[in-house]
Write a protein that holds these residues in place. Structure first.
Motif, PDB file in Angstrom:
ATOM      1  N   GLN A 101      -1.503  -0.537  -8.173  1.00 31.47           N
ATOM      2  CA  GLN A 101      -2.610   0.292  -8.655  1.00 31.47           C
ATOM      3  C   GLN A 101      -2.361   1.780  -8.438  1.00 31.47           C
ATOM      4  O   GLN A 101      -2.722   2.607  -9.282  1.00 31.47           O
ATOM      5  CB  GLN A 101      -3.900  -0.130  -7.957  1.00 31.47           C
ATOM      6  CG  GLN A 101      -5.144   0.585  -8.453  1.00 31.47           C
ATOM      7  CD  GLN A 101      -6.400   0.120  -7.720  1.00 31.47           C
ATOM      8  OE1 GLN A 101      -6.347  -0.730  -6.848  1.00 31.47           O
ATOM      9  NE2 GLN A 101      -7.531   0.703  -8.080  1.00 31.47           N
ATOM     10  N   ILE A 102      -1.703   2.115  -7.327  1.00 32.91           N
ATOM     11  CA  ILE A 102      -1.480   3.540  -7.027  1.00 32.91           C
ATOM     12  C   ILE A 102      -0.035   3.964  -7.311  1.00 32.91           C
ATOM     13  O   ILE A 102       0.342   5.103  -7.031  1.00 32.91           O
ATOM     14  CB  ILE A 102      -1.820   3.850  -5.553  1.00 32.91           C
ATOM     15  CG1 ILE A 102      -0.877   3.114  -4.597  1.00 32.91           C
ATOM     16  CG2 ILE A 102      -3.266   3.510  -5.250  1.00 32.91           C
ATOM     17  CD1 ILE A 102      -1.027   3.533  -3.141  1.00 32.91           C
ATOM     18  N   GLY A 103       0.770   3.036  -7.859  1.00 40.74           N
ATOM     19  CA  GLY A 103       2.151   3.372  -8.196  1.00 40.74           C
ATOM     20  C   GLY A 103       3.083   3.443  -7.002  1.00 40.74           C
ATOM     21  O   GLY A 103       4.089   4.167  -7.030  1.00 40.74           O
ATOM     22  N   LEU A 104       2.790   2.688  -5.965  1.00 45.10           N
ATOM     23  CA  LEU A 104       3.637   2.659  -4.764  1.00 45.10           C
ATOM     24  C   LEU A 104       4.743   1.634  -4.932  1.00 45.10           C
ATOM     25  O   LEU A 104       4.503   0.504  -5.363  1.00 45.10           O
ATOM     26  CB  LEU A 104       2.787   2.304  -3.534  1.00 45.10           C
ATOM     27  CG  LEU A 104       3.522   2.279  -2.183  1.00 45.10           C
ATOM     28  CD1 LEU A 104       3.801   3.700  -1.712  1.00 45.10           C
ATOM     29  CD2 LEU A 104       2.687   1.534  -1.133  1.00 45.10           C
ATOM     30  N   ASN A 105       5.957   2.004  -4.601  1.00 45.46           N
ATOM     31  CA  ASN A 105       7.095   1.097  -4.724  1.00 45.46           C
ATOM     32  C   ASN A 105       6.938  -0.085  -3.760  1.00 45.46           C
ATOM     33  O   ASN A 105       6.782   0.109  -2.560  1.00 45.46           O
ATOM     34  CB  ASN A 105       8.388   1.855  -4.407  1.00 45.46           C
ATOM     35  CG  ASN A 105       9.621   1.089  -4.838  1.00 45.46           C
ATOM     36  OD1 ASN A 105       9.700  -0.128  -4.709  1.00 45.46           O
ATOM     37  ND2 ASN A 105      10.605   1.807  -5.364  1.00 45.46           N
ATOM     38  N   PRO A 106       6.978  -1.334  -4.268  1.00 45.80           N
ATOM     39  CA  PRO A 106       6.844  -2.516  -3.394  1.00 45.80           C
ATOM     40  C   PRO A 106       7.914  -2.597  -2.308  1.00 45.80           C
ATOM     41  O   PRO A 106       7.732  -3.292  -1.307  1.00 45.80           O
ATOM     42  CB  PRO A 106       6.961  -3.693  -4.370  1.00 45.80           C
ATOM     43  CG  PRO A 106       6.572  -3.140  -5.695  1.00 45.80           C
ATOM     44  CD  PRO A 106       7.041  -1.717  -5.683  1.00 45.80           C
ATOM     45  N   GLN A 107       9.032  -1.887  -2.508  1.00 45.00           N
ATOM     46  CA  GLN A 107      10.070  -1.885  -1.474  1.00 45.00           C
ATOM     47  C   GLN A 107       9.530  -1.336  -0.149  1.00 45.00           C
ATOM     48  O   GLN A 107       9.951  -1.776   0.925  1.00 45.00           O
ATOM     49  CB  GLN A 107      11.262  -1.047  -1.927  1.00 45.00           C
ATOM     50  CG  GLN A 107      12.069  -1.659  -3.055  1.00 45.00           C
ATOM     51  CD  GLN A 107      13.336  -0.889  -3.329  1.00 45.00           C
ATOM     52  OE1 GLN A 107      14.027  -0.446  -2.407  1.00 45.00           O
ATOM     53  NE2 GLN A 107      13.661  -0.706  -4.601  1.00 45.00           N
ATOM     54  N   LEU A 108       8.616  -0.377  -0.247  1.00 44.73           N
ATOM     55  CA  LEU A 108       8.025   0.178   0.974  1.00 44.73           C
ATOM     56  C   LEU A 108       7.149  -0.850   1.676  1.00 44.73           C
ATOM     57  O   LEU A 108       7.107  -0.913   2.909  1.00 44.73           O
ATOM     58  CB  LEU A 108       7.212   1.429   0.650  1.00 44.73           C
ATOM     59  CG  LEU A 108       8.040   2.670   0.288  1.00 44.73           C
ATOM     60  CD1 LEU A 108       7.153   3.785  -0.225  1.00 44.73           C
ATOM     61  CD2 LEU A 108       8.846   3.144   1.497  1.00 44.73           C
ATOM     62  N   GLY A 147      -4.944   7.309   3.639  1.00 48.40           N
ATOM     63  CA  GLY A 147      -4.628   8.190   2.516  1.00 48.40           C
ATOM     64  C   GLY A 147      -4.578   7.466   1.186  1.00 48.40           C
ATOM     65  O   GLY A 147      -3.916   7.920   0.260  1.00 48.40           O
ATOM     66  N   GLY A 148      -5.254   6.331   1.085  1.00 53.88           N
ATOM     67  CA  GLY A 148      -5.281   5.582  -0.164  1.00 53.88           C
ATOM     68  C   GLY A 148      -4.121   4.642  -0.347  1.00 53.88           C
ATOM     69  O   GLY A 148      -4.001   3.976  -1.375  1.00 53.88           O
ATOM     70  N   SER A 149      -3.241   4.536   0.633  1.00 53.51           N
ATOM     71  CA  SER A 149      -2.059   3.672   0.552  1.00 53.51           C
ATOM     72  C   SER A 149      -2.264   2.429   1.410  1.00 53.51           C
ATOM     73  O   SER A 149      -2.920   2.484   2.456  1.00 53.51           O
ATOM     74  CB  SER A 149      -0.827   4.438   1.045  1.00 53.51           C
ATOM     75  OG  SER A 149       0.245   3.546   1.304  1.00 53.51           O
ATOM     76  N   PRO A 150      -1.679   1.290   0.983  1.00 56.98           N
ATOM     77  CA  PRO A 150      -1.795   0.068   1.783  1.00 56.98           C
ATOM     78  C   PRO A 150      -0.854   0.026   2.987  1.00 56.98           C
ATOM     79  O   PRO A 150      -0.937  -0.891   3.796  1.00 56.98           O
ATOM     80  CB  PRO A 150      -1.426  -1.034   0.781  1.00 56.98           C
ATOM     81  CG  PRO A 150      -0.486  -0.375  -0.176  1.00 56.98           C
ATOM     82  CD  PRO A 150      -0.992   1.041  -0.300  1.00 56.98           C
ATOM     83  N   TYR A 154      -2.083  -6.480  -0.978  1.00 54.27           N
ATOM     84  CA  TYR A 154      -1.274  -5.288  -0.748  1.00 54.27           C
ATOM     85  C   TYR A 154      -0.442  -4.946  -1.985  1.00 54.27           C
ATOM     86  O   TYR A 154      -0.304  -3.777  -2.354  1.00 54.27           O
ATOM     87  CB  TYR A 154      -0.346  -5.491   0.454  1.00 54.27           C
ATOM     88  CG  TYR A 154      -1.057  -5.469   1.795  1.00 54.27           C
ATOM     89  CD1 TYR A 154      -2.048  -4.532   2.064  1.00 54.27           C
ATOM     90  CD2 TYR A 154      -0.724  -6.375   2.800  1.00 54.27           C
ATOM     91  CE1 TYR A 154      -2.705  -4.507   3.289  1.00 54.27           C
ATOM     92  CE2 TYR A 154      -1.364  -6.359   4.037  1.00 54.27           C
ATOM     93  CZ  TYR A 154      -2.356  -5.425   4.270  1.00 54.27           C
ATOM     94  OH  TYR A 154      -2.998  -5.406   5.483  1.00 54.27           O
ATOM     95  N   LEU A 155       0.114  -5.984  -2.624  1.00 52.11           N
ATOM     96  CA  LEU A 155       0.935  -5.743  -3.811  1.00 52.11           C
ATOM     97  C   LEU A 155       0.089  -5.180  -4.958  1.00 52.11           C
ATOM     98  O   LEU A 155       0.508  -4.234  -5.639  1.00 52.11           O
ATOM     99  CB  LEU A 155       1.622  -7.040  -4.239  1.00 52.11           C
ATOM    100  CG  LEU A 155       2.625  -6.926  -5.387  1.00 52.11           C
ATOM    101  CD1 LEU A 155       3.732  -5.926  -5.049  1.00 52.11           C
ATOM    102  CD2 LEU A 155       3.225  -8.294  -5.713  1.00 52.11           C
ATOM    103  N   ALA A 156      -1.109  -5.748  -5.144  1.00 51.35           N
ATOM    104  CA  ALA A 156      -1.994  -5.237  -6.195  1.00 51.35           C
ATOM    105  C   ALA A 156      -2.408  -3.795  -5.897  1.00 51.35           C
ATOM    106  O   ALA A 156      -2.464  -2.946  -6.804  1.00 51.35           O
ATOM    107  CB  ALA A 156      -3.229  -6.132  -6.301  1.00 51.35           C
ATOM    108  N   ALA A 176       0.827  -2.165   8.162  1.00 56.76           N
ATOM    109  CA  ALA A 176       1.512  -2.002   9.449  1.00 56.76           C
ATOM    110  C   ALA A 176       0.635  -2.466  10.598  1.00 56.76           C
ATOM    111  O   ALA A 176       1.089  -3.172  11.508  1.00 56.76           O
ATOM    112  CB  ALA A 176       1.926  -0.544   9.648  1.00 56.76           C
ATOM    113  N   VAL A 177      -0.634  -2.072  10.573  1.00 56.04           N
ATOM    114  CA  VAL A 177      -1.562  -2.480  11.644  1.00 56.04           C
ATOM    115  C   VAL A 177      -1.748  -3.998  11.635  1.00 56.04           C
ATOM    116  O   VAL A 177      -1.709  -4.649  12.681  1.00 56.04           O
ATOM    117  CB  VAL A 177      -2.915  -1.767  11.483  1.00 56.04           C
ATOM    118  CG1 VAL A 177      -3.933  -2.338  12.463  1.00 56.04           C
ATOM    119  CG2 VAL A 177      -2.759  -0.269  11.702  1.00 56.04           C
ATOM    120  N   THR A 178      -1.973  -4.561  10.451  1.00 61.32           N
ATOM    121  CA  THR A 178      -2.233  -5.996  10.338  1.00 61.32           C
ATOM    122  C   THR A 178      -1.054  -6.823  10.826  1.00 61.32           C
ATOM    123  O   THR A 178      -1.213  -7.765  11.609  1.00 61.32           O
ATOM    124  CB  THR A 178      -2.556  -6.360   8.876  1.00 61.32           C
ATOM    125  OG1 THR A 178      -3.668  -5.583   8.428  1.00 61.32           O
ATOM    126  CG2 THR A 178      -2.893  -7.835   8.750  1.00 61.32           C
TER     127      THR A 178
END
Length: 465
Positions: free
Chosen positions: A395-402, A353-356, A389-391, A361-363
């Motif tokens: 880029q998509i505005g996902l909180n790094p805490q996740l 869905g465009g999220s890392p 993953y952080l970049a 999780a798989v890696t």
């Protein structure tokens, strides 16, 4: 294709010999070099320039946590605090809730910062006696201990000081309390589903007329100990570790700007990782404080045993860190091979869905399985892909805490394959074999792994952190 075959053969052999009780410290480099041969790489350079430097780097970064965690655990053990906590929970819940009592005993100790290995040693005698009283098959005890010590309090509950929750801080500049809603929901799901599974297994066995069984190996002799500290006093060191970590990470270090001198010689710290490094310092200080308090709460019992606690903890930490570091060395050799690059690229291409989060999780899960180590597999995954993953998240505005919480929880999934050091130790403590008890440990692993992916799906819909 030949290189991928070499990776699979090496991993299979490492798992098989670990299953048979051989040391991974010796055989991890042996099979890493075997995989290298399949890929046409030189033996000695692979060992001295890839395996050993990565082993040493892991020890350099994470040895303080192994050392202080092990010493803290031994201090809790020698003072009688660990025994007092486990004994109280077991007595309060009784034989009818034997499985829940064992799980909660492990959970309290693990969440308080006691080493997983020490938790297994501390809880097993009471767990075995309780299972015997309730006529529950002993073969279910390792899986029960694994649920309490190796899952939700190891890496899901925010604030846990276990190493699996500390590693992502360095890569995402987060703290131990990252993604509190995500982690707490995960802990609830793992605990509930895990208990339902164990209860089903118990009823299934009892319906077939199976009881505790006749066992002679590692059967505990419970001796009443009147020199234990009170349960309330016993939890003080655990609460201290959590409280000191919280205060330093949330209210002290965020306001201490060390970058003007930290990035200069002789330190030359990585400016982007300073926050994560300071959060590591917070946990070191908290564990050291916990050790001191654990040694002070029961002077009558600890007198004359201070050196024993420190020495035993230090020696035990060396074995634990070297087991994991050797598996990290193995994994890092594997990651340099052409066959691994094909696998890694496939994992990075998982978009979810465009999220890392799904890719991460798989890696992490795959590499934890390859190394047989949650911390080892996660370290390799984040060292290799953490910046990507952080970049991607930024880029998509996902909180790094996740990113932190998903990596942490995923690491405690497929790591518990037969060559995992904690699994081997737990079975040895219990006097049981892989054949008798591994099935249930692996089932708990599957529950834990599935929960991560369920939460990733839910967070994409409801956007909670």
């Amino acid at each position: 294709m030949f290189g991928v075959l070499g990776i699979l053969i090496s991993l299979a052999l490492l798992m098989f010999l670990a299953y048979k009780g051989y040391s991974v410290i010796f055989f991890a480099p042996v099979f890493a070099l075997l995989a290298a041969v399949f890929s046409g790489m030189a033996l000695l350079p692979t060992y001295t320039e890839i395996f050993l430097p990565n082993l040493a780097n892991y020890v350099k970064i994470y040895f303080p946590f192994f050392l202080l965690g092990a010493v803290f655990g031994k201090a809790m053990e020698e003072s009688g605090a660990a025994k007092s906590i486990a004994k109280t929970i077991v007595k309060r819940l009784g034989a009818k809730q034997a499985m829940l009592a064992v799980v909660l005993s492990c959970a309290v100790l693990t969440y308080g910062g006691v080493s997983l290995f020490v938790v297994a040693f501390a809880v097993y005698p009471f767990g075995a006696s309780l299972f015997k009283e309730a006529n529950i098959p002993k073969r279910l005890l390792p899986g029960t201990i694994a649920l309490g010590a190796f899952t939700f309090t190891m890496d899901a509950l925010p604030g846990t000081p276990q190493i699996q929750n500390t590693i992502p801080m360095k890569y995402f500049n987060t703290d131990l309390y990252a993604a509190p809603v995500f982690g707490t929901l995960g802990a609830i799901i793992v605990l509930a589903v895990g208990l339902l599974y164990l209860e089903w297994r118990k009823r299934q066995a009892q319906a077939n007329g199976e009881g505790y069984g006749n066992h002679t190996l590692q059967e505990p002799e419970i001796v009443e100990d009147s020199n234990l500290p009170s349960p309330l006093l016993s939890v003080v060191p655990l609460i201290t570790v959590l409280a000191v970590t919280l205060i330093l990470q949330k209210f002290v270090f965020p306001y201490w700007d060390i970058s003007p001198w930290a990035v200069q010689a002789p330190y030359k710290m990585d400016k982007t990782g300073i926050v994560g490094t300071m959060n590591n310092w917070a946990l070191m200080i908290a564990l050291l404080t916990g050790v001191i308090i654990a040694l002070l709460i029961n002077p009558g019992r600890i007198k004359g045993n201070v050196a024993k606690a420190i020495n035993a903890g230090a020696i035990g930490s060396l074995l634990a860190v070297m087991n994991t570091a050797s598996e990290v060395g193995f994994g890092n050799v594997i990651k340099t091979l052409p066959g691994f690059h094909t696998i890694a690229q496939a994992m990075m291409n998982i978009k979810g869905g465009g999220s890392p989060l799904l890719s991460e999780a798989v890696t992490v899960n795959v590499l934890a399985g390859v190394t047989g180590s949650a911390s080892g597999g996660m370290s390799i995954a984040l060292e290799t892909f953490g910046k990507d993953y952080l970049a991607w998240a930024n880029q998509i505005g996902l909180n790094p805490q996740l990113l932190h919480r998903v990596a942490s929880m995923a690491s405690g999934g497929m790591d518990t394959l037969p060559h995992n050091g904690a699994v081997i130790t737990l079975l040895a403590i219990s006097g049981l074999t892989h054949k008798q008890s591994y099935k249930d440990i692996f089932a708990i692993t599957l529950i834990k792994s599935a929960t991560v992916f369920v939460l990733i799906g839910l967070s994409s819909i409801f956007h909670f952190v």
